[in-house]
Design an enzyme around this catalytic site. Structure first.
Site, PDB file in Angstrom:
ATOM      1  N   GLU A   1       0.681  -1.594   0.319  1.00  0.00           N
ATOM      2  CA  GLU A   1       0.454  -0.408  -0.041  1.00  0.00           C
ATOM      3  C   GLU A   1       0.889   1.125  -0.240  1.00  0.00           C
ATOM      4  OE1 GLU A   1      -3.543   0.357  -0.451  1.00  0.00           O
ATOM      5  OE2 GLU A   1      -3.029  -2.237  -0.762  1.00  0.00           O
TER       6      GLU A   1
ATOM      7  N   GLN B   1       2.509   0.723   7.566  1.00  0.00           N
ATOM      8  CA  GLN B   1       2.487   1.011   6.168  1.00  0.00           C
ATOM      9  C   GLN B   1       1.850   0.430   5.225  1.00  0.00           C
ATOM     10  OE1 GLN B   1       4.136   3.463   4.505  1.00  0.00           O
ATOM     11  NE2 GLN B   1       3.997   2.388   2.587  1.00  0.00           N
ATOM     12  N   GLU B   2       1.392  -0.764   5.870  1.00  0.00           N
ATOM     13  CA  GLU B   2       0.605  -1.694   4.984  1.00  0.00           C
ATOM     14  C   GLU B   2      -0.508  -1.665   4.436  1.00  0.00           C
ATOM     15  OE1 GLU B   2       2.369  -4.234   2.739  1.00  0.00           O
ATOM     16  OE2 GLU B   2       4.675  -4.313   3.778  1.00  0.00           O
ATOM     17  N   SER B   3      -0.878  -1.832   6.034  1.00  0.00           N
ATOM     18  CA  SER B   3      -2.203  -1.584   5.472  1.00  0.00           C
ATOM     19  C   SER B   3      -3.536  -0.537   6.889  1.00  0.00           C
ATOM     20  CB  SER B   3      -3.332  -3.009   6.362  1.00  0.00           C
ATOM     21  OG  SER B   3      -2.949  -3.595   7.524  1.00  0.00           O
TER      22      SER B   3
ATOM     23  N   TYR C   1       9.147   2.149   0.710  1.00  0.00           N
ATOM     24  CA  TYR C   1       8.551   1.411   1.732  1.00  0.00           C
ATOM     25  C   TYR C   1       9.392   1.370   3.252  1.00  0.00           C
ATOM     26  CZ  TYR C   1       7.005  -3.514   4.393  1.00  0.00           C
ATOM     27  OH  TYR C   1       6.388  -3.746   4.332  1.00  0.00           O
TER      28      TYR C   1
END
Length: 491
Positions: free
Chosen positions: A2, A332-334, A451
């Site tokens: 994401e 960070q991911e979701s 990222y």
């Protein structure tokens, strides 16, 4: 994976973030206090004469000729409290020198750069690593100045930008441990009625400015970047004066030490160490902190900790991962959305691919399994780098890059770095290599760099929030039980 999300586009969100973050640290810093950190305790200190001295600088001192009496002011650039990445930029840089030339360090903390300067010229100390300092007098003939390794420009900091071309704040604040002067705020339209206030510490000053719509602080941009995430309502409204150099000063009364310091700063090793530490401590910081993004971070982390805190605690302990780092990865991911699905088909809290989920034997849509599986996958990537001869933090940054773009692309980046004459052993090196992979492979190299940098920033902010709030921190829910970290690879 994401990408950065930006919600909260209304004025009300600005008020909320101010209450959540600026308000959190403002009341804590109305008076100076000693910050309790989640890092190992620093040596016990006592007051002696006008300096604060470390009473145990080295458990095995090597004799008077090999001890360096170091003077510094207490600030985040020298002795880190907010950062999870080490003891402090200046402190670690000097320790690298001491290790190379076989010296022990005896730390003395002064109340101001002027006080430290006087002590150095009087022979009461051997080295002054005061940052952002320029002596008003001509250099004493017994003091040598090292090269300027960085320059930071003084900036005026306020909650609002000045109206028009006139900039005449009613109140100007500066800290006692800096040579920046309120007099640097000049304007043809300004009178002489401005008040000048001061504070012993920078966070005290920033807290006072954040609580006033008219006050302005004078700080250097380097130190302000470290604190701005915790005072998101503040912004640098105007640059002022010429850049201030950061350098070391040392006494020439010890010829051997003076020679070693000169050799160190002239060596290629010092340039390499300086580059690595600059990347470690500052390389992830954004130029400006978005207050709405900070509001989102705090809100979503609070939510995630309250719902899945126990799972994060268990996975962190089981796989020896700092729970705050794991939370930074999840954010960070979701953004802690268990139903998140990316354009590439990865899904869940940890945005795990279908193939990886099958390998791990988990249901990636189940948040409890996703947390355990994601932590296990991170640890497996970390373990796979055992023979790469990496420092602890470079190894974690490589792990994050592999989590984002896969271990094979990490190997390609490392091989390319080596083929171009590098060592492939530091993140500062691979940061410039990853984007090159995008041209000839399926690797999204720029995304990998973004990222890693974002996870590092979120980790820094979470760690700082815990440090600032100490035992009163409740926003992290179940994680508040382990943020002091009994045992961890980060200790």
């Amino acid at each position: 994976m994401e990408q950065e999300q930006h919600g909260y586009q209304c004025r009300g969100a600005f008020v909320l973030v101010t209450l959540l973050l600026t308000g959190l640290v403002f009341f804590l810093y109305q008076a100076d206090f000693s910050v309790k950190t989640s890092q190992p305790a620093q040596p016990v200190v006592v007051e002696l004469k006008r300096f604060t001295l470390d009473t145990n600088p080295d458990p095995a001192p090597r004799g008077p000729a090999r001890i360096i009496r170091v003077l510094s002011t207490r600030n985040e650039h020298v002795l880190a409290t907010l950062s999870p990445y080490g003891s402090g930029f200046e402190r670690e840089l000097l320790q690298r020198f001491a290790d190379q030339y076989d010296y022990s360090l005896y730390w003395m903390h002064s109340r101001s750069p002027e006080e430290a300067w006087k002590a150095l010229t009087k022979g009461e100390a051997d080295l002054f690593i005061g940052l952002g300092f320029e002596p008003s007098e001509v250099l004493h003939h017994k003091v040598e100045a090292g090269p300027a390794y960085a320059h930071y420009r003084p900036v005026a900091v306020s909650v609002k930008a000045p109206a028009g071309s006139a900039f005449c704040p009613d109140t100007v604040l500066v800290t006692a441990n800096t040579t920046l002067s309120a007099g640097k705020l000049t304007s043809d339209l300004c009178g002489s009625t401005r008040r000048r206030l001061s504070a012993r510490r920078l966070p005290t000053l920033l807290g006072n400015v954040a609580g006033s719509k008219d006050a302005v602080a004078v700080v250097d941009s380097g130190r302000f970047r470290l604190w701005q995430p915790f005072f998101p309502a503040l912004k640098a409204v105007t640059p002022m004066g010429r850049p201030v150099p950061y350098r070391w000063y040392w006494s020439e009364s010890r010829p051997g030490l003076a020679r070693d310091l000169s050799l160190f700063w002239k060596s290629s090793r010092s340039k390499r160490v300086l580059s690595q530490l600059t990347e470690l401590y500052f390389g992830f910081l954004p130029k400006h902190t978005d207050p709405y993004a900070m509001h989102q971070l705090v809100q979503r982390v609070r939510y995630g900790a309250s719902v899945w805190g126990d799972d994060i605690v268990r996975a962190s302990k089981k796989y020896e991962i700092d729970p705050l780092l794991l939370m930074a990865v999840i954010y960070q991911e979701s953004r802690f959305d268990a139903e998140a699905v990316s354009a590439t088909g990865v899904r869940g809290l940890l945005q795990i691919t279908a193939d990886t989920a099958r390998t791990l034997g988990i249901d990636r849509s189940n948040p409890h399994q996703a947390i355990e599986g994601g932590a296990r996958y991170l640890k497996s990537l970390w373990d796979s780098l055992e023979g790469w001869n990496l420092s602890k933090w470079d190894r974690w940054f490589f792990t994050l890059a592999a989590y984002n773009q896969g271990p094979k692309n990490l190997e390609k980046a490392r091989e390319k770095a080596i083929s171009m004459g590098g060592e492939g052993a530091t993140w500062s090196e691979l940061k410039s290599i990853y984007p090159l992979l995008s041209k000839r492979t399926s690797c999204r190299g720029n995304e990998a760099v973004r990222y890693v940098q974002r996870v590092r920033f979120y980790y820094y902010v979470l760690h700082g929030l815990v440090v600032l709030a100490g035992p009163e921190m409740e926003d992290l829910g179940a994680l508040s039980r382990v943020v002091s970290l009994e045992t961890s690879p980060f200790s």
